[in-house]
Design a protein around this motif. Structure first.
Motif, PDB file in Angstrom:
ATOM      1  N   ARG A  86      32.553  33.569  30.739  1.00 39.25           N
ATOM      2  CA  ARG A  86      32.846  33.784  32.237  1.00 39.25           C
ATOM      3  C   ARG A  86      31.872  32.806  32.891  1.00 39.25           C
ATOM      4  NH1 ARG A  86      31.842  38.745  35.032  1.00 39.25           N
ATOM      5  NH2 ARG A  86      30.014  38.773  33.849  1.00 39.25           N
ATOM      6  N   SER A 116      30.415  40.719  38.778  1.00 34.16           N
ATOM      7  CA  SER A 116      31.822  40.305  38.573  1.00 34.16           C
ATOM      8  C   SER A 116      32.230  38.971  38.785  1.00 34.16           C
ATOM      9  CB  SER A 116      32.658  41.319  39.417  1.00 34.16           C
ATOM     10  OG  SER A 116      32.434  40.994  40.867  1.00 34.16           O
ATOM     11  N   GLU A 117      33.236  38.326  38.555  1.00 35.64           N
ATOM     12  CA  GLU A 117      33.816  36.938  38.753  1.00 35.64           C
ATOM     13  C   GLU A 117      33.900  37.158  40.411  1.00 35.64           C
ATOM     14  OE1 GLU A 117      37.059  35.810  36.426  1.00 35.64           O
ATOM     15  OE2 GLU A 117      35.914  36.535  34.516  1.00 35.64           O
ATOM     16  N   ASP A 119      32.428  38.735  42.907  1.00 32.04           N
ATOM     17  CA  ASP A 119      31.220  38.412  43.464  1.00 32.04           C
ATOM     18  C   ASP A 119      30.204  37.235  43.223  1.00 32.04           C
ATOM     19  OD1 ASP A 119      31.224  41.029  44.559  1.00 32.04           O
ATOM     20  OD2 ASP A 119      29.841  42.017  43.250  1.00 32.04           O
TER      21      ASP A 119
END
Length: 327
Positions: A86, A116-117, A119
């Motif tokens: 990620r 999270s992606e 955020d």
């Protein structure tokens, strides 16, 4: 072997309506690159500068400099990243308005666990902007008053939280009751509603007539006079945006007459020019996120094919916090 990618581009600079979705053949990543399947794209006001031609760019023009997602392929010589990682990036060449993109690894960072992606994309570029502004361009100090324009925007909300963490007394400027309330909830001790209050007069009232040692101004032309009038002698005017147009030319004599002021026009590209600077700046940001001192505020999510609407909202001042495009 190439892959199909959906991208947003413009043939000629202009208003939001020049943005158009295209499908292109994207080559495999080259040496030192990774190919990212992007799940979220960060919107920044500078995207409008490129699209409008305010920032000249090669044509046809690509848009956007921030996104997060998952590594799908790695180029030759890449060992720091693997398929499935990620990742998030900010800065570099425009072109993040896409569902698939090749990026040089110099600008790519792994997303910390627990972030999270969405955020990560909402925070990285804006958070790095805040980091260089308040810790390096003019390092704010505990207990001192700080004036920050556009306090309810993506950069402004992070600045309020970060400034409070550092112990500064944050004064925000926002437009309307809802935006002022949000700014107060994100670190600002006092918020001035520019739609009904005289900003400079309120600053002098808040500071007992002294003025503030630093103003961070992303508004530009419309806020210039108020920013100058809000500064204490030997104060710093940090102009880092032009949402209402460029500020007027600054004469040395004006800075002298208004109290031996300092004026600077910094950019993220200068303060995060190297891989080490990017990693340092992002590291400071994500450390504060992990500590709970900074939280993302996502105001609205748009589909990638709603980029025109997103740009209209950005330019009309309708957005609150960070806005995202979802491919």
């Amino acid at each position: 072997m190439s892959s199909k990618a959906r991208v947003v581009r413009y043939a000629q600079p202009g208003g939001p309506e020049v943005l158009a979705m295209e499908t292109i053949d994207l080559a495999d990543p080259g040496p030192g690159e990774v190919q990212i399947r992007q799940s979220v794209v960060g919107l920044n006001y500078q995207d409008c500068y490129f699209r409008s031609g305010f920032y000249p760019a090669p044509l046809p023009g690509a848009v956007g400099t921030e996104a997060a997602g998952t590594v799908e392929k790695v180029g030759a010589g890449v060992t720091a990243f693997a398929v499935g990682d990620r990742v998030v990036y900010a800065g570099g060449a425009s072109g993040s308005y896409a569902d698939l993109r090749n990026m040089p690894i110099e600008r790519v960072l792994k997303i910390p666990a627990g972030v999270s992606e969405a955020d990560a994309a909402a925070l990285l570029m804006k958070g790095m902007t805040v980091e260089y502004l308040i810790t390096r361009c003019y390092p704010i100090k505990q207990g001192e008053w700080v004036l920050f324009w556009a306090a309810s925007g993506g950069v402004g909300l992070i600045a309020g939280q970060w400034g409070r963490h550092l112990g500064a007394r944050m004064i925000g400027v926002a437009a309307g009751e809802e935006k002022c309330r949000l700014a107060r909830e994100n670190g600002y001790e006092v918020v001035i509603d520019r739609t009904r209050e005289d900003v400079a007069a309120r600053v002098k009232e808040i500071t007992g007539g002294a003025g503030v040692p630093v103003v961070y101004d992303s508004v530009g032309k419309a806020s210039f006079d108020a920013s100058i009038a809000s500064l204490a002698p030997r104060g710093y005017f940090v102009s880092f945006g032009t949402t209402t147009g460029a500020p007027p030319p600054v004469e040395a004599g004006l800075l002298q007459k208004k109290g031996s002021l300092y004026f600077t026009r910094p950019t993220l590209a200068t303060y995060c020019a190297t891989r080490d600077e990017i990693a340092m700046s992002a590291g400071k940001l994500f450390d504060l996120v992990a500590a709970g001192a900074i939280k993302a505020h996502v105001g609205r999510r748009y589909r990638l094919d709603e980029a025109v609407e997103a740009h209209r909202d950005l330019e009309a001042g309708k957005t609150i916090g960070s806005s995202l495009l979802i491919p």
